[in-house]
Design a protein around this motif. Structure first.
Motif, PDB file in Angstrom:
ATOM      1  N   ALA A 285      -0.056  -2.589   6.224  1.00 55.62           N
ATOM      2  CA  ALA A 285       1.329  -2.194   6.520  1.00 55.62           C
ATOM      3  C   ALA A 285       2.161  -3.441   6.760  1.00 55.62           C
ATOM      4  CB  ALA A 285       1.349  -1.311   7.756  1.00 55.62           C
ATOM      5  N   HIS A 286       3.317  -3.511   6.104  1.00 57.46           N
ATOM      6  CA  HIS A 286       4.146  -4.706   6.354  1.00 57.46           C
ATOM      7  C   HIS A 286       5.328  -4.400   7.260  1.00 57.46           C
ATOM      8  CE1 HIS A 286       7.876  -4.389   3.794  1.00 57.46           C
ATOM      9  NE2 HIS A 286       7.209  -3.335   3.401  1.00 57.46           N
ATOM     10  N   ARG A 287       5.600  -3.112   7.516  1.00 57.45           N
ATOM     11  CA  ARG A 287       6.654  -2.769   8.495  1.00 57.45           C
ATOM     12  C   ARG A 287       6.353  -1.420   9.149  1.00 57.45           C
ATOM     13  NH1 ARG A 287      11.288   0.129   5.632  1.00 57.45           N
ATOM     14  NH2 ARG A 287      10.612   0.329   3.506  1.00 57.45           N
TER      15      ARG A 287
ATOM     16  N   ALA B 175       0.810  -1.229   0.000  1.00 58.19           N
ATOM     17  CA  ALA B 175       0.000   0.000   0.000  1.00 58.19           C
ATOM     18  C   ALA B 175       0.840   1.275   0.000  1.00 58.19           C
ATOM     19  CB  ALA B 175      -0.937  -0.007   1.204  1.00 58.19           C
ATOM     20  N   THR B 176       2.098   1.206   0.463  1.00 52.52           N
ATOM     21  CA  THR B 176       2.923   2.424   0.455  1.00 52.52           C
ATOM     22  C   THR B 176       3.577   2.659  -0.903  1.00 52.52           C
ATOM     23  OG1 THR B 176       4.723   1.104   1.358  1.00 52.52           O
ATOM     24  CG2 THR B 176       3.485   2.452   2.929  1.00 52.52           C
ATOM     25  N   GLY B 177       3.457   1.706  -1.798  1.00 55.30           N
ATOM     26  CA  GLY B 177       4.026   1.872  -3.136  1.00 55.30           C
ATOM     27  C   GLY B 177       3.116   2.726  -4.019  1.00 55.30           C
ATOM     28  N   VAL B 178       3.656   3.153  -5.165  1.00 50.90           N
ATOM     29  CA  VAL B 178       2.872   4.040  -6.029  1.00 50.90           C
ATOM     30  C   VAL B 178       1.666   3.326  -6.649  1.00 50.90           C
ATOM     31  CG1 VAL B 178       4.404   5.959  -6.612  1.00 50.90           C
ATOM     32  CG2 VAL B 178       4.775   3.752  -7.710  1.00 50.90           C
ATOM     33  N   VAL B 179       1.829   2.047  -7.017  1.00 47.73           N
ATOM     34  CA  VAL B 179       0.700   1.305  -7.595  1.00 47.73           C
ATOM     35  C   VAL B 179      -0.364   1.067  -6.509  1.00 47.73           C
ATOM     36  CG1 VAL B 179      -0.040  -0.861  -8.674  1.00 47.73           C
ATOM     37  CG2 VAL B 179       2.131   0.187  -9.370  1.00 47.73           C
ATOM     38  N   GLY B 180       0.092   0.653  -5.323  1.00 40.87           N
ATOM     39  CA  GLY B 180      -0.838   0.419  -4.212  1.00 40.87           C
ATOM     40  C   GLY B 180      -1.603   1.682  -3.849  1.00 40.87           C
ATOM     41  N   PHE B 181      -0.910   2.796  -3.793  1.00 45.55           N
ATOM     42  CA  PHE B 181      -1.531   4.085  -3.448  1.00 45.55           C
ATOM     43  C   PHE B 181      -2.648   4.434  -4.440  1.00 45.55           C
ATOM     44  CE2 PHE B 181      -1.632   8.731  -4.076  1.00 45.55           C
ATOM     45  CZ  PHE B 181      -1.907   9.172  -2.783  1.00 45.55           C
TER      46      PHE B 181
ATOM     47  N   ASP C 173       2.928   3.624  10.616  1.00 46.22           N
ATOM     48  CA  ASP C 173       3.028   5.082  10.439  1.00 46.22           C
ATOM     49  C   ASP C 173       2.877   5.567   9.001  1.00 46.22           C
ATOM     50  OD1 ASP C 173       3.510   4.915  13.052  1.00 46.22           O
ATOM     51  OD2 ASP C 173       5.475   5.883  13.045  1.00 46.22           O
ATOM     52  N   ARG C 174       3.646   4.949   8.089  1.00 45.38           N
ATOM     53  CA  ARG C 174       3.627   5.455   6.700  1.00 45.38           C
ATOM     54  C   ARG C 174       2.281   5.166   6.036  1.00 45.38           C
ATOM     55  NH1 ARG C 174       7.521   3.138   3.365  1.00 45.38           N
ATOM     56  NH2 ARG C 174       7.225   1.340   4.692  1.00 45.38           N
ATOM     57  N   VAL C 175       1.654   4.066   6.436  1.00 44.17           N
ATOM     58  CA  VAL C 175       0.349   3.723   5.861  1.00 44.17           C
ATOM     59  C   VAL C 175      -0.730   4.670   6.397  1.00 44.17           C
ATOM     60  CG1 VAL C 175      -1.331   1.874   5.608  1.00 44.17           C
ATOM     61  CG2 VAL C 175       1.075   1.351   5.541  1.00 44.17           C
TER      62      VAL C 175
ATOM     63  N   GLY D 105       9.178  -9.367  -7.348  1.00 44.71           N
ATOM     64  CA  GLY D 105       9.872 -10.540  -6.809  1.00 44.71           C
ATOM     65  C   GLY D 105       9.563 -10.855  -5.356  1.00 44.71           C
ATOM     66  N   VAL D 106       8.589 -10.157  -4.765  1.00 49.11           N
ATOM     67  CA  VAL D 106       8.217 -10.423  -3.367  1.00 49.11           C
ATOM     68  C   VAL D 106       6.884 -11.165  -3.337  1.00 49.11           C
ATOM     69  CG1 VAL D 106       7.493  -9.388  -1.163  1.00 49.11           C
ATOM     70  CG2 VAL D 106       9.405  -8.396  -2.448  1.00 49.11           C
ATOM     71  N   GLN D 107       6.885 -12.359  -2.709  1.00 46.20           N
ATOM     72  CA  GLN D 107       5.620 -13.088  -2.559  1.00 46.20           C
ATOM     73  C   GLN D 107       4.958 -12.641  -1.266  1.00 46.20           C
ATOM     74  OE1 GLN D 107       4.776 -17.695  -2.150  1.00 46.20           O
ATOM     75  NE2 GLN D 107       4.842 -16.999  -4.255  1.00 46.20           N
TER      76      GLN D 107
ATOM     77  N   ILE E  84      -3.044  -7.689 -16.555  1.00 39.56           N
ATOM     78  CA  ILE E  84      -3.094  -6.275 -16.145  1.00 39.56           C
ATOM     79  C   ILE E  84      -2.173  -5.447 -17.046  1.00 39.56           C
ATOM     80  CG2 ILE E  84      -2.514  -4.670 -14.264  1.00 39.56           C
ATOM     81  CD1 ILE E  84      -3.213  -7.080 -12.330  1.00 39.56           C
ATOM     82  N   GLY E  85      -0.985  -5.999 -17.322  1.00 41.15           N
ATOM     83  CA  GLY E  85       0.000  -5.277 -18.137  1.00 41.15           C
ATOM     84  C   GLY E  85      -0.526  -4.953 -19.528  1.00 41.15           C
ATOM     85  N   ASP E  86      -1.303  -5.855 -20.098  1.00 42.59           N
ATOM     86  CA  ASP E  86      -1.863  -5.622 -21.436  1.00 42.59           C
ATOM     87  C   ASP E  86      -2.784  -4.392 -21.416  1.00 42.59           C
ATOM     88  OD1 ASP E  86      -2.562  -6.342 -24.179  1.00 42.59           O
ATOM     89  OD2 ASP E  86      -4.523  -6.847 -23.329  1.00 42.59           O
TER      90      ASP E  86
ATOM     91  N   ALA F  88      -2.502  -7.306  -4.734  1.00 38.38           N
ATOM     92  CA  ALA F  88      -1.121  -7.574  -4.336  1.00 38.38           C
ATOM     93  C   ALA F  88      -0.236  -6.666  -5.185  1.00 38.38           C
ATOM     94  CB  ALA F  88      -0.789  -9.044  -4.556  1.00 38.38           C
ATOM     95  N   ALA F  89       0.243  -5.577  -4.564  1.00 36.83           N
ATOM     96  CA  ALA F  89       1.024  -4.568  -5.299  1.00 36.83           C
ATOM     97  C   ALA F  89       2.367  -4.337  -4.631  1.00 36.83           C
ATOM     98  CB  ALA F  89       0.213  -3.263  -5.370  1.00 36.83           C
ATOM     99  N   ALA F  90       2.921  -5.394  -4.041  1.00 36.58           N
ATOM    100  CA  ALA F  90       4.226  -5.263  -3.378  1.00 36.58           C
ATOM    101  C   ALA F  90       5.347  -5.250  -4.416  1.00 36.58           C
ATOM    102  CB  ALA F  90       4.420  -6.384  -2.370  1.00 36.58           C
TER     103      ALA F  90
END
Ligand code: NAP
Length: 299
Positions: free
Chosen positions: A157-159, A134-140, A162-164, A207-209, A261-263, A202-204
């Motif tokens: 939030a995964h860590r 969720a803190t990433g640009v796609v998640g936002f 606060d930022r979320v 390469g992160v599962q 999604i990419g298409d 899932a927008a992490a």
């Protein structure tokens, strides 16, 4: 379209302008493309006014500014600064798509919406959505698009919360949406979030599962899960790259994979550039316009 040469000025607050976006702009029809890097917000007004006053007003719609970078809020600030710098009748069109995130988020939400509608007869109103990354640009961007459509969105939030929490505050201030920040650091916390979710984005990071089969075992209400990560391992275990509304292995949950999604993302970004080139009026485009187009593309 006028006979003016389509020119695109591409602004990045970072060290590089994305080659992906340069290629997309050229393939969509821009004939002259100029990248500007390490651009600050204070410099946007000067650059935009330099561009508008050099061409007759009727060429304005054929002059474009693209905002890249990796920060959604900064990109929206650049967009706003560019819009305020216009001096009618001297104008130009602006598109923000930092790290491709606005068009990717729009595509993900549109693909999931199609699965919800056609497989479950549902729309976003009251649908419980959990966003990982969720803190990433796609998640936002995807959180806000879904919330604007009436979804009940949780930012995971995964860590640290606060930022979320800050992301939720910014979203409320700018877009008037109420997003809920929740802790998803432990397996127990994740299990509870998944058990209550009807849709998961899932927008992490690549390469992160974020979701394993074990996590998904607690998914009692889950209808659709979307994964934007195309770099192995999949963001959601069992997700196929091209999956587009078919069930995950040994599950009733429908998956929407990164290349489906990419298409739509690719067609959306290209389509927005083409809208700018073809428009008689100057446009100002962000993830909301991207979602409108992505919706049409998946229909
Ligand atoms: N399919 C497509 O067309 C397409 C297009 C563009 C991007 N993408 C993909 O979309 C994804 C998100 O891109 P982005 O630009 O938004 O990335 P980003 O801004 O770097 O954000 C990544 C997010 O993942 C989180 N994260 C990192 N490690 C994690 C972990 N171990 N567990 C849970 N969350 C973790 C980050 O949290 P922190 O803030 O705490 O680090 C952040 O919220 C990437 O996989 C990217 O490859 C796909």
């Amino acid at each position: 379209m006028s006979d003016a040469t389509p020119i695109l000025h591409m602004l990045s607050p970072q060290k590089h302008m994305s080659p992906f976006d340069v290629n997309m702009a050229a393939d969509a029809g821009y004939k002259v493309i100029v990248p500007y890097i390490n651009v600050t917000q204070e410099e946007v007004t000067g650059l935009v006014q330099d561009a508008i006053f050099s061409r007759p007003p009727e060429y304005g719609a054929n002059t474009g500014v693209f905002v890249g970078g990796k920060d959604a809020i900064l990109a929206l600030d650049f967009l706003e600064a560019a819009r305020k710098a216009l001096v009618p009748p001297f104008q130009l069109s602006v598109l923000a798509d930092p790290a491709g995130s606005f068009t990717t988020a729009a595509a993900m939400v549109a693909c999931v919406e199609r699965a919800l509608k056609f497989k479950f007869g549902r729309d976003w109103k009251g649908t419980k959505v959990a966003v990982f990354g969720a803190t990433g640009v796609v998640g936002f961007a995807s959180s806000i698009i879904a919330a604007l459509e009436g979804a009940d969105v949780q930012l995971v939030a995964h860590r640290g919360l606060d930022r979320v929490v800050k992301s939720a505050q910014v979203s409320k201030e700018r877009f008037g949406v109420d997003l809920q920040a929740v802790a998803g650091e432990t397996d127990a916390q994740k299990a509870e979030i998944i058990a209550n979710a009807e849709v998961i984005f899932a927008a992490a990071a690549a390469g992160v599962q974020v979701l394993s089969k074990q996590h998904l075992a607690s998914a009692n209400k889950l209808l659709v899960v979307a994964d934007v990560n195309a770099v192995p391992p999949a963001g959601v275990e069992g997700m196929d790259l091209f999956m587009d509304g078919t069930p995950l292995p040994d599950s009733n949950v429908l998956g929407v994979g990164p290349l489906a999604i990419g298409d739509i993302k690719y067609k959306t970004e290209s389509g927005l550039f083409k809208q700018m080139i073809g428009s008689k009026e100057p446009l100002s485009l962000d993830f909301r316009h991207a979602f409108t187009l992505a919706r049409q593309l998946v229909a």
